[in-house]
Design a protein around this motif. Structure first.
Motif, PDB file in Angstrom:
ATOM      1  N   ASN A  21       0.848  -1.201  -0.050  1.00 31.21           N
ATOM      2  CA  ASN A  21       0.013  -0.106   0.199  1.00 31.21           C
ATOM      3  C   ASN A  21       1.086   1.156  -0.147  1.00 31.21           C
ATOM      4  O   ASN A  21       0.616   2.373  -0.722  1.00 31.21           O
ATOM      5  CB  ASN A  21      -0.556   0.089   1.604  1.00 31.21           C
ATOM      6  N   GLN A  43       6.100  -8.709   2.905  1.00 24.39           N
ATOM      7  CA  GLN A  43       6.324  -7.896   3.613  1.00 24.39           C
ATOM      8  C   GLN A  43       7.370  -6.750   4.487  1.00 24.39           C
ATOM      9  O   GLN A  43       6.282  -8.661   5.649  1.00 24.39           O
ATOM     10  CB  GLN A  43       4.816  -6.565   3.860  1.00 24.39           C
ATOM     11  N   GLY A  46       3.906  -4.818   7.113  1.00 25.80           N
ATOM     12  CA  GLY A  46       2.546  -4.489   6.430  1.00 25.80           C
ATOM     13  C   GLY A  46       1.658  -4.202   7.238  1.00 25.80           C
ATOM     14  O   GLY A  46       1.668  -4.228   8.897  1.00 25.80           O
ATOM     15  N   ARG A  49      -5.859  -3.539   8.842  1.00 22.96           N
ATOM     16  CA  ARG A  49      -7.050  -2.280   9.505  1.00 22.96           C
ATOM     17  C   ARG A  49      -6.208  -1.558  10.605  1.00 22.96           C
ATOM     18  O   ARG A  49      -6.093  -2.422  11.966  1.00 22.96           O
ATOM     19  CB  ARG A  49      -8.040  -2.951   9.541  1.00 22.96           C
ATOM     20  N   GLY A 137      -5.151  -2.469  -0.454  1.00 21.93           N
ATOM     21  CA  GLY A 137      -5.098  -3.653  -0.530  1.00 21.93           C
ATOM     22  C   GLY A 137      -4.903  -4.978  -0.038  1.00 21.93           C
ATOM     23  O   GLY A 137      -6.073  -4.460   1.311  1.00 21.93           O
ATOM     24  N   GLY A 139      -4.603  -8.817   1.344  1.00 17.61           N
ATOM     25  CA  GLY A 139      -3.111  -9.763   1.974  1.00 17.61           C
ATOM     26  C   GLY A 139      -4.280 -11.567   2.313  1.00 17.61           C
ATOM     27  O   GLY A 139      -5.039 -10.817   2.800  1.00 17.61           O
TER      28      GLY A 139
HETATM   29  C1  BTN Z   1      -6.786  -6.438   7.944  1.00 21.17           C
HETATM   30  O1  BTN Z   1      -6.708  -5.520   8.675  1.00 21.17           O
HETATM   31  O2  BTN Z   1      -8.053  -7.311   7.655  1.00 21.17           O
HETATM   32  C2  BTN Z   1      -6.500  -5.909   6.439  1.00 21.17           C
HETATM   33  C3  BTN Z   1      -5.046  -6.069   6.131  1.00 21.17           C
HETATM   34  C4  BTN Z   1      -4.757  -5.616   4.662  1.00 21.17           C
HETATM   35  C5  BTN Z   1      -3.375  -6.662   4.388  1.00 21.17           C
HETATM   36  C6  BTN Z   1      -2.509  -5.993   3.005  1.00 21.17           C
HETATM   37  S1  BTN Z   1      -1.324  -7.400   2.054  1.00 21.17           S
HETATM   38  C7  BTN Z   1      -0.806  -5.875   0.966  1.00 21.17           C
HETATM   39  C8  BTN Z   1      -1.032  -4.863   1.217  1.00 21.17           C
HETATM   40  N1  BTN Z   1       0.102  -4.251   2.079  1.00 21.17           N
HETATM   41  C9  BTN Z   1       0.022  -3.773   3.732  1.00 21.17           C
HETATM   42  O3  BTN Z   1       0.692  -2.789   3.883  1.00 21.17           O
HETATM   43  N2  BTN Z   1      -1.553  -4.255   3.969  1.00 21.17           N
HETATM   44  C10 BTN Z   1      -2.628  -4.204   2.801  1.00 21.17           C
END
Ligand code: BTN
Length: 248
Positions: A21, A43, A46, A49, A137, A139
């Motif tokens: 992201n 990553q 990473g 949320r 983004g 994952g």
């Molecule tokens: C969540 O907390 O459920 C959302 C997670 C999102 C992760 C993805 S991995 C690719 C992109 N890059 C990031 O740093 N985060 C999103």
């Protein structure tokens, strides 16, 4: 599902990054026109949320789609639901998975057989030139789900998928492309809303909405209203509406 011909998609495949992201938003600041996919094998920072981190070891998919000025701001708030639908539809077609078990949990977690398999984080910023960049983004737990989460997690492997990581990306990207087309920059939100509801879980059940200030509200998930906001019944006839778009 119609798949874009190989090569039609702009895709930057990286080995290791902090966050896909962050790379996407940086590309927008440098003038990228958008519709660019960025993937990484791993990553080191990473993002999840609500300020959480997203454990990003090799074997899983880390992919971000950068959109620039995808729609007027009043429609950009639809994107969390549009993207969830696209990711759900793309992954439900993977061989070995049971499509009926691939479901959306508001606003945009993807569950397989009730456990989280995909997390989606949208981040948005407006540049000095007034253009809005949105980093979408995703994952995807392909080989393994992160441990020690407060909720149940699963992976595509655990759910029966035997294909490659590249095929997962191809399906995910095609599903998102198709959902964006269905949405048509906000002109067809009702179609997205009804499909989203058809593939979601939790209607009529207890639900907790986590707010950006760290507090949460509990109630029963009644419906999605015409604008795609979650309608929560807090009891005694008290209903509140929450927009997923306000949360990114
Ligand atoms: C969540 O907390 O459920 C959302 C997670 C999102 C992760 C993805 S991995 C690719 C992109 N890059 C990031 O740093 N985060 C999103």
């Amino acid at each position: 599902m119609t798949r874009p011909a190989a090569g039609a998609r702009r895709h930057l495949a990286l080995d290791e990054v902090g966050s896909t992201n962050a790379v996407a938003l940086e590309a927008a600041r440098a003038g990228d026109p958008g519709r660019l996919w960025i993937t990484a094998g791993r990553q080191t920072a990473g993002r999840g949320r609500r300020g959480r981190s997203w454990l990003s070891e090799r074997g899983n998919l880390y992919a971000t789609l950068l959109l620039v000025d995808p729609a007027p701001d009043r429609h950009v708030v639809d994107l969390p639901l549009v993207v969830a639908l696209g990711v759900r539809n793309g992954l439900a077609e993977l061989s070995g998975l049971e499509p009926g078990l691939v479901r959306i949990k508001w606003p945009n977690d993807i569950l397989i057989a009730g456990a989280k398999a995909v997390g989606i984080l949208l981040e948005s910023e407006k540049g000095r030139d007034g253009r809005r960049a949105v980093a979408i983004g995703c994952g995807v737990n392909v080989e393994s789900g992160a441990t020690e989460t407060p909720y149940a997690v699963t992976s595509l492997r655990e759910a029966g998928y035997t294909g490659t990581l590249a095929t997962v990306f191809d399906h995910l990207a095609a599903g998102v492309d198709e959902a964006l087309e269905l949405w048509d920059a906000g002109r067809q939100f009702e179609r997205v809303r009804s499909e989203w509801l058809r593939h979601s879980v939790g209607r009529g059940e207890g639900c907790r909405v986590n707010l950006p200030d760290g507090t949460s509200v509990e109630g029963t998930f009644v419906d999605l209203d015409q604008d795609g906001r979650l309608v929560l019944d807090e009891g005694r006839g008290q209903r509140r509406h929450f927009s997923a778009g306000d949360l990114f």
